[in-house]
Every structure is written in structure tokens, then in C-alpha cells.
Design a protein around this motif. Structure first.
Motif, PDB file in Angstrom:
ATOM      1  N   GLU A 178       0.812  -1.209   0.000  1.00  0.00           N
ATOM      2  CA  GLU A 178       0.000   0.000   0.000  1.00  0.00           C
ATOM      3  C   GLU A 178       0.853   1.269   0.000  1.00  0.00           C
ATOM      4  N   ARG A 179       2.068   1.154   0.516  1.00  0.00           N
ATOM      5  CA  ARG A 179       2.949   2.326   0.534  1.00  0.00           C
ATOM      6  C   ARG A 179       3.968   2.289  -0.591  1.00  0.00           C
ATOM      7  N   PHE A 180       4.461   1.098  -0.924  1.00  0.00           N
ATOM      8  CA  PHE A 180       5.474   0.936  -1.974  1.00  0.00           C
ATOM      9  C   PHE A 180       4.959  -0.036  -3.032  1.00  0.00           C
ATOM     10  N   PRO A 181       3.931   0.332  -3.775  1.00  0.00           N
ATOM     11  CA  PRO A 181       3.310  -0.615  -4.719  1.00  0.00           C
ATOM     12  C   PRO A 181       4.251  -1.106  -5.809  1.00  0.00           C
ATOM     13  N   ALA A 182       5.078  -0.209  -6.384  1.00  0.00           N
ATOM     14  CA  ALA A 182       5.993  -0.626  -7.446  1.00  0.00           C
ATOM     15  C   ALA A 182       7.077  -1.542  -6.888  1.00  0.00           C
ATOM     16  N   LEU A 183       7.608  -1.199  -5.725  1.00  0.00           N
ATOM     17  CA  LEU A 183       8.648  -2.021  -5.111  1.00  0.00           C
ATOM     18  C   LEU A 183       8.112  -3.405  -4.773  1.00  0.00           C
ATOM     19  N   ALA A 184       6.915  -3.458  -4.244  1.00  0.00           N
ATOM     20  CA  ALA A 184       6.316  -4.755  -3.918  1.00  0.00           C
ATOM     21  C   ALA A 184       6.073  -5.578  -5.181  1.00  0.00           C
ATOM     22  N   HIS A 185       5.689  -4.907  -6.265  1.00  0.00           N
ATOM     23  CA  HIS A 185       5.418  -5.605  -7.521  1.00  0.00           C
ATOM     24  C   HIS A 185       6.690  -6.228  -8.103  1.00  0.00           C
ATOM     25  N   PHE A 186       7.810  -5.495  -8.033  1.00  0.00           N
ATOM     26  CA  PHE A 186       9.058  -5.973  -8.638  1.00  0.00           C
ATOM     27  C   PHE A 186      10.016  -6.595  -7.618  1.00  0.00           C
ATOM     28  N   ALA A 187       9.570  -6.813  -6.402  1.00  0.00           N
ATOM     29  CA  ALA A 187      10.448  -7.224  -5.311  1.00  0.00           C
ATOM     30  C   ALA A 187      11.310  -8.445  -5.632  1.00  0.00           C
ATOM     31  N   ARG A 188      10.722  -9.443  -6.287  1.00  0.00           N
ATOM     32  CA  ARG A 188      11.464 -10.683  -6.531  1.00  0.00           C
ATOM     33  C   ARG A 188      12.399 -10.593  -7.730  1.00  0.00           C
ATOM     34  N   ASP A 189      12.336  -9.487  -8.453  1.00  0.00           N
ATOM     35  CA  ASP A 189      13.189  -9.332  -9.634  1.00  0.00           C
ATOM     36  C   ASP A 189      14.253  -8.251  -9.479  1.00  0.00           C
ATOM     37  N   VAL A 190      14.052  -7.341  -8.527  1.00  0.00           N
ATOM     38  CA  VAL A 190      15.034  -6.276  -8.304  1.00  0.00           C
ATOM     39  C   VAL A 190      16.276  -6.875  -7.666  1.00  0.00           C
ATOM     40  N   ARG A 191      17.441  -6.518  -8.195  1.00  0.00           N
ATOM     41  CA  ARG A 191      18.691  -7.065  -7.687  1.00  0.00           C
ATOM     42  C   ARG A 191      19.458  -6.017  -6.881  1.00  0.00           C
ATOM     43  N   PRO A 192      20.219  -6.435  -5.888  1.00  0.00           N
ATOM     44  CA  PRO A 192      21.017  -5.484  -5.104  1.00  0.00           C
ATOM     45  C   PRO A 192      22.152  -4.902  -5.933  1.00  0.00           C
ATOM     46  N   LEU A 193      22.731  -3.819  -5.444  1.00  0.00           N
ATOM     47  CA  LEU A 193      23.788  -3.139  -6.186  1.00  0.00           C
ATOM     48  C   LEU A 193      24.984  -4.037  -6.460  1.00  0.00           C
ATOM     49  N   GLY A 194      25.235  -4.982  -5.576  1.00  0.00           N
ATOM     50  CA  GLY A 194      26.422  -5.814  -5.748  1.00  0.00           C
ATOM     51  C   GLY A 194      26.273  -6.949  -6.740  1.00  0.00           C
ATOM     52  N   ALA A 195      25.091  -7.112  -7.323  1.00  0.00           N
ATOM     53  CA  ALA A 195      24.846  -8.266  -8.199  1.00  0.00           C
ATOM     54  C   ALA A 195      25.264  -7.985  -9.639  1.00  0.00           C
ATOM     55  N   ASP A 196      25.891  -8.979 -10.259  1.00  0.00           N
ATOM     56  CA  ASP A 196      26.223  -8.943 -11.693  1.00  0.00           C
ATOM     57  C   ASP A 196      26.911  -7.649 -12.120  1.00  0.00           C
ATOM     58  N   ARG A 197      27.892  -7.204 -11.349  1.00  0.00           N
ATOM     59  CA  ARG A 197      28.524  -5.918 -11.654  1.00  0.00           C
ATOM     60  C   ARG A 197      29.316  -5.951 -12.949  1.00  0.00           C
ATOM     61  N   ARG A 198      29.954  -7.079 -13.232  1.00  0.00           N
ATOM     62  CA  ARG A 198      30.743  -7.134 -14.467  1.00  0.00           C
ATOM     63  C   ARG A 198      29.836  -6.985 -15.685  1.00  0.00           C
ATOM     64  N   THR A 199      28.722  -7.715 -15.694  1.00  0.00           N
ATOM     65  CA  THR A 199      27.795  -7.622 -16.818  1.00  0.00           C
ATOM     66  C   THR A 199      27.230  -6.213 -16.941  1.00  0.00           C
ATOM     67  N   THR A 200      26.853  -5.621 -15.808  1.00  0.00           N
ATOM     68  CA  THR A 200      26.301  -4.270 -15.822  1.00  0.00           C
ATOM     69  C   THR A 200      27.314  -3.265 -16.339  1.00  0.00           C
ATOM     70  N   PHE A 201      28.560  -3.403 -15.911  1.00  0.00           N
ATOM     71  CA  PHE A 201      29.634  -2.517 -16.350  1.00  0.00           C
ATOM     72  C   PHE A 201      29.747  -2.533 -17.875  1.00  0.00           C
ATOM     73  N   GLU A 202      29.807  -3.717 -18.431  1.00  0.00           N
ATOM     74  CA  GLU A 202      29.982  -3.851 -19.873  1.00  0.00           C
ATOM     75  C   GLU A 202      28.736  -3.393 -20.638  1.00  0.00           C
ATOM     76  N   GLU A 203      27.553  -3.661 -20.087  1.00  0.00           N
ATOM     77  CA  GLU A 203      26.322  -3.233 -20.764  1.00  0.00           C
ATOM     78  C   GLU A 203      26.218  -1.708 -20.814  1.00  0.00           C
ATOM     79  N   LEU A 204      26.522  -1.041 -19.712  1.00  0.00           N
ATOM     80  CA  LEU A 204      26.434   0.421 -19.679  1.00  0.00           C
ATOM     81  C   LEU A 204      27.482   1.053 -20.590  1.00  0.00           C
ATOM     82  N   LEU A 205      28.679   0.470 -20.615  1.00  0.00           N
ATOM     83  CA  LEU A 205      29.712   0.984 -21.502  1.00  0.00           C
ATOM     84  C   LEU A 205      29.293   0.802 -22.964  1.00  0.00           C
ATOM     85  N   THR A 206      28.761  -0.374 -23.294  1.00  0.00           N
ATOM     86  CA  THR A 206      28.301  -0.630 -24.667  1.00  0.00           C
ATOM     87  C   THR A 206      27.196   0.342 -25.066  1.00  0.00           C
ATOM     88  N   THR A 207      26.296   0.624 -24.140  1.00  0.00           N
ATOM     89  CA  THR A 207      25.218   1.578 -24.415  1.00  0.00           C
ATOM     90  C   THR A 207      25.776   2.959 -24.735  1.00  0.00           C
TER      91      THR A 207
END
Length: 217
Positions: A178-207
Motif C-alpha cells: 500500500e505504501r510501496f506498490p511498485a517495489l512490492a510488484h518488482f520485489a522478486r526481480d530487483v537485484r542489489p547493487l552488488g549483483a552482476d557488476r561485471r555484466t552491468t559494467f559492460e552493458e552500460l559501456l556498450t550503451t
């Protein structure tokens, strides 16, 4: 009577780098460095005017190490990506200095080598000369931010990391819909900052490089 030993600039930087490997930039001080060398702070100020200048010099050695043996290969995007991954790996060995590079830059030979290669690669892309500095700035800001962010994770202990992960899971999975509807909706898919950093690094650079490519005449 034997005089006090005179330390070379390289010996001072070697010791500073070793102290930073086992500590951090906040606890690091010229006085502590002098004590490790068995000398007084005044003797170090003959080489470096202050702590910031000393940290910049140590960070520049990380850049030098990153560019050691580098040879340009492939097109402009491959060249920029190669430099980016070298910087990432080099600061991964000395994560305490990633923030120093992003905060202060260095201005030494290592910094000039990185700047030269990135500018040369961007020029090879076909961008007009007047547009290259702005794109160079965006690329370097992106790299500094990503590398510093990753380095910040690398400097915490395994216990601190696990505590952070647990707090993340509690905060996300326990979010009231009721207070965080979007967060509750995506809760099981949102990843912490420390996850998959190498992939994220390369994806952002490629973008970012793909964006540059769309600007080519």
C-alpha cells in the motif's frame, strides 16, 4: 653519526600503496606514512606538497599499471572497451584508490596515457573534432563512477556484505504494497547493487559507445 636515510619518490609511493592496500584513504595520513618509513612528515613534504597530491601520485601508478603493455587493437569501440576493462582490473587490485581517481584525477603520465588513447579512439570513430571532448568527458565520468562503485563493494568484508544483502532482502521483500506498490510488484526481480557488476559494467559501456555511434556523420 649516521644521517637520516633519504627515501626516493618511488620508495615513498611503494610504501603508501602498501598502507592503502591494508587500510583506506580516510585513515591514511602523511604522518602515518612517515612512521612506516621511519622518518618525519617534513621529509615527505619535499616530494609531495600534501596528502591529496600524494594520493594522486599513487592513483596515477594504478593507471600506469593498467596501460602497461597495452597496444591498440581493433576498431575504436574495441579500443575504448579494452582500456575500460584494463582500468577496471587495475583498480580492482587497489580499490581504495578508485575513489581518488574519480574525485581528484591524477594528471600524471598514467592519466595522460589513458586520455591519449581514449581521445585517439574517439577521433578514429569519425566524430568531428569539436564533438570529441564532450564525448570523452561522458565516457570517463561513466568509467570513474562504475569503477568507484564496484571498488566500494570490494573494500567491505564478507560479513558486512552478507549483512547488507540481508538488509536488502528484508527491505525489498518486506515492502508494504500500500505504501510501496511498485517495489512490492518488482520485489522478486530487483537485484542489489552488488549483483552482476561485471555484466552491468559492460552493458552500460556498450550503451554509451552505441550512443556515440548514432552521432557519427
Amino acid at each position: 653519526m649516521t644521517g637520516r636515510r633519504r627515501w626516493s619518490t618511488e620508495e615513498i609511493l611503494d610504501t603508501a600503496a602498501e598502507l592503502l592496500r591494508t587500510g583506506d584513504t580516510e585513515s591514511f595520513s602523511v604522518r602515518r606514512l612517515a612512521a612506516a618509513l621511519g622518518t618525519d612528515s617534513s621529509s615527505l613534504y619535499r616530494h609531495f606538497r600534501n596528502k591529496t597530491e600524494l594520493l594522486r601520485a599513487v592513483a596515477d601508478r594504478v593507471l600506469l599499471a593498467a596501460m602497461d603493455g597495452y597496444r591498440p587493437e581493433g576498431d575504436w569501440k574495441r579500443r575504448i572497451t579494452a582500456v575500460a576493462l584494463r582500468l577496471r582490473a587495475a583498480f580492482g587490485e587497489q580499490p581504495q584508490l578508485a575513489g581518488v581517481w574519480g574525485r581528484y584525477a591524477s594528471g600524471g603520465t598514467g592519466s595522460r596515457l589513458v586520455m591519449e588513447e581514449l581521445l585517439q579512439a574517439l577521433r578514429e570513430s569519425g566524430l568531428p573534432d569539436e564533438e570529441i571532448p564532450a564525448h570523452y568527458h561522458r565516457v570517463t565520468v561513466l568509467l570513474a563512477a562504475l569503477i568507484a562503485s564496484e571498488a566500494a563493494i570490494a573494500t567491505i568484508t564478507a560479513q558486512e556484505y552478507e549483512q547488507g544483502m540481508e538488509q536488502f532482502r528484508v527491505a525489498v521483500l518486506g515492502a508494504a504494497p500500500e505504501r510501496f506498490p511498485a517495489l512490492a510488484h518488482f520485489a522478486r526481480d530487483v537485484r542489489p547493487l552488488g549483483a552482476d557488476r561485471r555484466t552491468t559494467f559492460e552493458e552500460l559501456l556498450t550503451t554509451q559507445l552505441t550512443h556515440i555511434e548514432t552521432q557519427l556523420p
